[in-house]
Enzyme design. Sequence first.
Site, mmCIF file in Angstrom:
data_model
loop_
_atom_site.group_PDB
_atom_site.id
_atom_site.type_symbol
_atom_site.label_atom_id
_atom_site.label_comp_id
_atom_site.label_asym_id
_atom_site.label_seq_id
_atom_site.Cartn_x
_atom_site.Cartn_y
_atom_site.Cartn_z
ATOM 1 N N ARG A 205 0.858 -1.187 0.000
ATOM 2 C CA ARG A 205 0.000 0.000 0.000
ATOM 3 C C ARG A 205 0.895 1.240 0.000
ATOM 4 O O ARG A 205 2.043 1.193 0.447
ATOM 5 C CB ARG A 205 -0.885 0.037 1.250
ATOM 6 N N LYS A 229 -1.455 -2.321 7.914
ATOM 7 C CA LYS A 229 -2.740 -1.746 8.292
ATOM 8 C C LYS A 229 -3.486 -2.698 9.221
ATOM 9 O O LYS A 229 -3.550 -3.900 8.976
ATOM 10 C CB LYS A 229 -3.565 -1.514 7.015
ATOM 11 N N HIS A 308 -2.937 2.771 -5.994
ATOM 12 C CA HIS A 308 -3.695 1.603 -5.528
ATOM 13 C C HIS A 308 -3.953 0.621 -6.668
ATOM 14 O O HIS A 308 -4.003 -0.594 -6.452
ATOM 15 C CB HIS A 308 -5.018 2.039 -4.900
ATOM 16 N N ARG A 311 -1.116 -1.667 -7.012
ATOM 17 C CA ARG A 311 -1.267 -2.766 -6.051
ATOM 18 C C ARG A 311 -2.211 -3.837 -6.607
ATOM 19 O O ARG A 311 -1.940 -5.025 -6.527
ATOM 20 C CB ARG A 311 -1.790 -2.199 -4.735
ATOM 21 N N HIS A 333 -4.558 -8.581 3.632
ATOM 22 C CA HIS A 333 -6.008 -8.471 3.778
ATOM 23 C C HIS A 333 -6.463 -9.110 5.085
ATOM 24 O O HIS A 333 -5.895 -10.106 5.537
ATOM 25 C CB HIS A 333 -6.726 -9.170 2.617
ATOM 26 N N TYR A 342 -9.645 -10.701 -7.030
ATOM 27 C CA TYR A 342 -8.688 -11.133 -8.045
ATOM 28 C C TYR A 342 -9.102 -12.436 -8.724
ATOM 29 O O TYR A 342 -8.657 -12.727 -9.831
ATOM 30 C CB TYR A 342 -7.286 -11.208 -7.430
#
Length: 360
Positions: A205, A229, A308, A311, A333, A342
Site C-alpha cells: 500500500r 494496516k 492503488h 497494487r 487483507h 482477483y
Amino acid sequence: MSVQKIADRLKLDEKLPSMPWFVEQFINYKLPDLSPSTLLEYIRDYESFFGWMIVEGLSTAADYKQIQLLELETLRMEDITNYRLHLTTRTEGTNTRVTVSRKLSSLRSLFHYLSQIAEDDDFYPLLKRNIMAKVEVKRMHKPKDTAAKLKGKILEDEELLEFVGYILEGYREDIATNKQALYSYELNRERDACITSLILNSGLRVSEVVNLNLIDLDLNQKLMYVSRKGNNDETFKTPIYFREQAKDEIATYLQLRETRYRTPKKETALFVARPNGQSSGKRMTKRAIQAMIMKYAKSFGKPYLTVHKLRHSFATDYYLQNDIYKTKEQLGHASTETTEIYAHLTDKTMSEAIEKRTDL
C-alpha cells in the site's frame, strides 16, 4: 508508530476535546483495537451528524460538546432518513453511496457502544433506546462489483515491466521541450522507477511505502519489514518479500539516495525527496507518491492508473500463480473476502473455480 499514524493520533487528540463526554469515552474504548486514522474518521462523521442535528433543531446544543444523550435517545427513524437524504442530495459536498454507508456505520458503532456496552453508575446502559439498531447498512464493496470496475484499468502481463521502463527512459521524450520538467525528471527518475517497481513486485500500500525505513530493507533476501494496516502492535513489522525484478531498481536508488537528495544521516526514511527551496532530503509524503504515479500514468496513456491500481495490478498477476490464501497474506487483507476480487479479474481462476465445484 508509523509517520501517518503519529500525524493522525495528534489530530485525534486535537479534535477529541470538542466532542461530548460519551464520544470521548467511546473513542478511548476503541483506541486499543482501531488505528488513529479510523478513529479520526469516526470523529469527522460525528461532527457531520451533530452539526446536522443542531441545524435541524434536533438539539439545543451550541456546539458538538453540548450534545446530550437524551437527544440521541429520542431521535426518530424519520430523522435518520432525513439525515441520509441530507448526505446524498445536498448541493455541496454530495457523498457517494459508499461514504454514506460508512458514515451510518460510524453512528451504528457509537450507538451500539452506548446502548450495549457502556453503563451509568447504576449499571444501566447509557443509551436506553438505540434508533440506529433499526438502520440497515448494506455492504457496498462486493468483490465481483469491484473487479468489474477494475477491468481494463490495471496493468497486465508485459505492461508491468513496460511501465517501469517508461519511467526510467520513455518519459524523457515526452517532456523533451520542457526544461523544468526535464530537470525534475532526471533528478528523480531512478527513485520513481524504484517505488513503482517495488509496488508492482510486492503489492505494498502507499502508506506502507511511505513508512518504510532503510533498516526495514534486506536487499539480499528480497525482504522488507512492513507496518501493516490494522496491526496495533507498533513494535511488530510483517516480513514481506518482493520479486527479483525490483532488486535492480532498489539497488540503483540506494546508491544515489544520500548524495543526490543530500539526505542527512539522521533521516531514516527509505524514500526521500528534496522539496524546492530546501537544502536536504526528507521522507516522501503519501500525496507526493500518488501525484508522481498519476503524472507518469497519464503520459503512458493510462490516465486512470493510480498507486492503488498498481497494487491491484500486482495482486492480479500474483494470484495467477498462487492460491487465494497466499495472496491474502502477501497483500495483508483481513479476510479472503477482499482477496476474491482477483478471482473475478482472471478468466483462468474463474474457470478453475467452476471445475473445482464440479468435482465436489
